[in-house]
Design an enzyme around this catalytic site. Sequence first.
Site, mmCIF file in Angstrom:
data_model
loop_
_atom_site.group_PDB
_atom_site.id
_atom_site.type_symbol
_atom_site.label_atom_id
_atom_site.label_comp_id
_atom_site.label_asym_id
_atom_site.label_seq_id
_atom_site.Cartn_x
_atom_site.Cartn_y
_atom_site.Cartn_z
ATOM 1 N N CYS A 178 2.488 8.713 38.804
ATOM 2 C CA CYS A 178 3.919 8.497 38.595
ATOM 3 C C CYS A 178 4.653 8.863 39.878
ATOM 4 O O CYS A 178 4.338 9.890 40.494
ATOM 5 C CB CYS A 178 4.385 9.385 37.441
ATOM 6 S SG CYS A 178 6.142 9.235 37.080
ATOM 7 N N HIS A 204 4.184 3.914 29.596
ATOM 8 C CA HIS A 204 4.506 4.996 30.537
ATOM 9 C C HIS A 204 5.999 4.938 30.916
ATOM 10 O O HIS A 204 6.690 5.963 30.909
ATOM 11 C CB HIS A 204 3.606 4.859 31.775
ATOM 12 C CG HIS A 204 3.907 5.802 32.886
ATOM 13 N ND1 HIS A 204 3.005 6.747 33.338
ATOM 14 C CD2 HIS A 204 5.004 5.945 33.676
ATOM 15 C CE1 HIS A 204 3.551 7.428 34.337
ATOM 16 N NE2 HIS A 204 4.755 6.950 34.566
ATOM 17 N N GLU A 205 6.493 3.714 31.212
ATOM 18 C CA GLU A 205 7.896 3.573 31.637
ATOM 19 C C GLU A 205 8.860 3.791 30.474
ATOM 20 O O GLU A 205 9.918 4.401 30.655
ATOM 21 C CB GLU A 205 8.142 2.202 32.271
ATOM 22 C CG GLU A 205 7.287 1.880 33.495
ATOM 23 C CD GLU A 205 7.319 2.947 34.578
ATOM 24 O OE1 GLU A 205 8.322 3.669 34.690
ATOM 25 O OE2 GLU A 205 6.316 3.088 35.294
#
Length: 171
Positions: free
Chosen positions: A96, A138-139
């Site tokens: 990330c 994830h986003e």
Amino acid sequence: MTIFPILVAPDPILKKVAQDVSSVDDALRKQMDNMIETMYHDNGIGLAAPQIGISNRVLVIDLEQSKENPEGKPLFFVNPKVIWESEEMSVYSEGCLSVPEMYADIERPATIRLQYLDYHGKEQELEASDLLATCLQHEIDHLDGILFIDYLSSLKRNIILRKLKKSMKQK
Ligand code: NI
């Protein structure tokens, strides 16, 4: 276009739940353009608005952009909502831009179905699997104030946060 500085954990803005977007207008498209430029600049494959300090539900993804393919295939998602997820799971080693140079294996549903508004404000539905499914989840987590390290044990998470603090001091 503007390249934004990316917020790094444990910045409190990364822990906030982002607000829905009420309309997709030119100002929002400008935000999306700046987000994709910022993401390319930092060699990411996904970026959520809170990572540049904007607490709205917008994310950008490009899994194809590279030196050889500079145009890439930018994807824009406004107010994304998961409407279905598979029971089958898959594991990816995730990283990330807000947790730079740290990676961990995270398990998530292998396939998801998603509703969202596109760059032009049009309602869309998409079924995603493999890396795109992982990246989207994830986003979307970023929009809910969740980082991938939040899935780790507090012991592992604290080790990563400590390493991060140390490496940020050296920069
Ligand atoms: Ni991230």
